[in-house]
Motif scaffolding. Structure first.
Motif, PDB file in Angstrom:
ATOM      1  N   THR A  96     -76.538   9.641 -36.778  1.00 15.43           N
ATOM      2  CA  THR A  96     -75.956   9.578 -35.423  1.00 15.43           C
ATOM      3  C   THR A  96     -74.645   8.771 -35.439  1.00 15.43           C
ATOM      4  N   VAL A  97     -73.759   9.132 -34.545  1.00 17.75           N
ATOM      5  CA  VAL A  97     -72.526   8.349 -34.333  1.00 17.75           C
ATOM      6  C   VAL A  97     -72.347   8.193 -32.830  1.00 17.75           C
ATOM      7  N   LYS A  98     -72.211   6.942 -32.391  1.00 17.75           N
ATOM      8  CA  LYS A  98     -72.023   6.709 -30.953  1.00 17.75           C
ATOM      9  C   LYS A  98     -70.794   5.853 -30.735  1.00 17.75           C
ATOM     10  N   MET A  99     -70.085   6.135 -29.659  1.00 22.36           N
ATOM     11  CA  MET A  99     -68.891   5.352 -29.318  1.00 22.36           C
ATOM     12  C   MET A  99     -69.174   4.603 -28.012  1.00 22.36           C
ATOM     13  N   VAL A 100     -68.963   3.287 -28.041  1.00 26.29           N
ATOM     14  CA  VAL A 100     -69.145   2.483 -26.820  1.00 26.29           C
ATOM     15  C   VAL A 100     -67.935   1.560 -26.647  1.00 26.29           C
ATOM     16  N   ASN A 101     -67.788   0.994 -25.451  1.00 26.14           N
ATOM     17  CA  ASN A 101     -66.710   0.017 -25.210  1.00 26.14           C
ATOM     18  C   ASN A 101     -67.233  -1.387 -25.482  1.00 26.14           C
ATOM     19  N   TRP A 102     -66.418  -2.239 -26.070  1.00 26.41           N
ATOM     20  CA  TRP A 102     -66.857  -3.622 -26.300  1.00 26.41           C
ATOM     21  C   TRP A 102     -65.863  -4.624 -25.720  1.00 26.41           C
ATOM     22  N   LYS A 103     -66.410  -5.754 -25.296  1.00 25.54           N
ATOM     23  CA  LYS A 103     -65.596  -6.859 -24.780  1.00 25.54           C
ATOM     24  C   LYS A 103     -66.251  -8.164 -25.180  1.00 25.54           C
ATOM     25  N   VAL A 104     -65.458  -9.194 -25.419  1.00 24.06           N
ATOM     26  CA  VAL A 104     -66.017 -10.532 -25.650  1.00 24.06           C
ATOM     27  C   VAL A 104     -65.809 -11.319 -24.370  1.00 24.06           C
ATOM     28  N   LYS A 105     -66.874 -11.921 -23.859  1.00 27.92           N
ATOM     29  CA  LYS A 105     -66.774 -12.608 -22.565  1.00 27.92           C
ATOM     30  C   LYS A 105     -67.151 -14.085 -22.675  1.00 27.92           C
ATOM     31  N   GLY A 106     -67.158 -14.757 -21.514  1.00 34.18           N
ATOM     32  CA  GLY A 106     -67.495 -16.180 -21.466  1.00 34.18           C
ATOM     33  C   GLY A 106     -66.450 -16.987 -22.209  1.00 34.18           C
ATOM     34  N   ARG A 107     -66.897 -17.916 -23.040  1.00 40.17           N
ATOM     35  CA  ARG A 107     -65.952 -18.709 -23.843  1.00 40.17           C
ATOM     36  C   ARG A 107     -65.799 -18.085 -25.226  1.00 40.17           C
TER      37      ARG A 107
END
Lengths: 162, 257
Positions: A96-107
């Motif tokens: 399987t190959v999946k594409m998702v969005n990522w973000k680093v949050k908080g500190r």
């Protein structure tokens, strides 16, 4: 008036110094870029004492362990994770190959993954170095507890091997 | 709410100031937690995080948390700076300027968040910095002008004081003490307002998103304008009273002559 100017300047100088220092320390958003391969899926804590044996599972990469810990999460079928600088994460599994969005949050301690259907998952970034990434998340489908997911940086490992 | 200082303030003044500002602090704290996954109206937890990250050698987080703690301190420093240095010139403006600065910071967060925010870590850090500075300003101002009896951005001290007061109320002599009962009333008002603000923010964030900060700004503007309005009314009443006195005096002189 001299005291006032002195104090204000000192405080502003401290603020500027901290901002300057930050430029010389690796930013989690940059450190996380690249290819990461899953190394272990483990229980770090379990709520029920009867489930303590799960913390000492031998095969930490068995699909059964991954299913047990994160069946409710989309990441459970992935084996390598590729974070690119445009905020996209490629989750590659055996078939399987999946594409998702990522973000680093908080500190810089929370990894947020957002799927196409706007489902959002949060993971605690417990450790992030150039070679190792450790994520923690709540596992509460079958066994309540905190799960730990460990990665090796594939690019670095290859560099070191060469 | 703002023009009176220290022991000249009545319970009603403190309750009005405490309830409105703690309501906004509750809203800000919950909004920042939902949006940025970090708190913004208190720093106690950040001291613990600072130590933990330092031990784990996460220097980036150490610096981020250190700057947040420092900005809260800087906000409080700045608020009291206005109070200490400008009160002799104009007490209302000495107390209003920190609040104006707070409104400016929160409006900036609202505008940036609503129209420009791309959810990068650096943006998150700067927006949280502005919010912590704003909360430092608010806490510094309310504590300073109320002789440390109104602190609105965190509830640790309030909860401790309530525990102490409630245990005192188990004795009749303390229960009958009006001063202690007023103190308990003030703290309870602050706690309930903070909680209400938090619940309102949590339940309306989905609809308002960053516009929630404009609602907070509006409430703070009410705090500012309320005093301007009452000062104007008081001045008007004073002038009317003086005119009446002059008129009566003139009438008496005319009658005597």
């Amino acid at each position: 008036m001299n005291y006032l100017a002195g104090f204000t300047l000192l405080l502003i100088a401290i603020l500027v110094m901290v901002a300057q220092l930050k430029k010389h320390v690796p930013n989690p958003e940059e450190l996380i870029l690249g290819n990461w391969t899953e190394k272990a899926w483990q229980y770090e804590k379990v709520s029920n004492p009867n489930e303590l044996h799960r913390k000492h599972s031998v095969d930490t990469m068995a699909q059964s362990v991954k299913d047990q810990l994160g069946k409710h999460l989309i990441i459970h079928s992935a084996e390598t994770w590729h974070f690119n600088s445009h905020g996209k994460l490629l989750l590659r599994g055996a078939d399987t190959v999946k594409m998702v969005n990522w973000k680093v949050k908080g500190r810089g301690h929370i990894l947020e993954l957002e799927y196409a259907n706007q489902v959002i998952e949060h993971y605690n970034i417990t450790e992030l170095t150039s070679t190792r990434l450790v994520l923690n998340f709540d596992s509460d489908i079958q066994v309540k507890g905190i799960a730990k997911l460990t990665f090796d940086n594939l690019d670095r490992v290859t560099q070191i091997q060469q | 709410m703002l023009h009176k200082y220290s022991n000249n303030r009545t319970l009603a003044d403190n309750m009005r100031l405490g309830s409105l500002t703690s309501f906004t602090a509750g809203m800000i704290n919950v909004a920042s937690f939902i949006i940025f996954l970090s708190f913004s109206s208190n720093v106690t937890g950040y001291f613990a995080i600072f130590a933990a990250e330092l031990v784990r050698a996460n220097y980036y987080q150490v610096l981020v948390v250190a700057s947040w703690i420092f900005l809260f301190f800087f906000g409080s420093f700045f608020a009291n700076l206005f109070v200490v240095h400008l009160s002799e010139w104009n007490r209302y403006w000495a107390h209003a300027l920190p609040l104006l600065l707070e409104i400016f910071c929160l409006a900036a967060v609202g505008v940036y968040g609503q129209y420009f925010y791309k959810e990068t870590l650096v943006e998150t850090e700067y927006l949280l910095s502005l919010m912590l500075f704003a909360m430092g300003l608010q806490n510094g101002l309310t504590a300073s002008i109320s002789n440390f009896s109104v602190k609105t951005t965190h509830l640790t001290g309030a909860t401790t004081d309530l525990g102490i007061l409630f245990s005192m109320f188990t004795k009749k002599q303390f229960w009958n003490n009006i001063e202690l009962r007023n103190k308990a009333k003030l703290i309870l008002t602050i706690v309930i307002s903070y909680l209400s603000g938090a619940v309102v923010a949590a339940s309306t964030y989905r609809y308002f998103q960053f516009k929630l900060f404009f609602v907070v700004c509006f409430i703070l503007v009410v705090v500012l304008v309320y005093d301007l309005y009452t000062i104007k009314i008081l001045k008007y009443l004073d002038v009317a009273k003086r005119r009446k006195a002059v008129h009566t005096a003139e009438k008496l002189i005319a009658e005597n002559s």
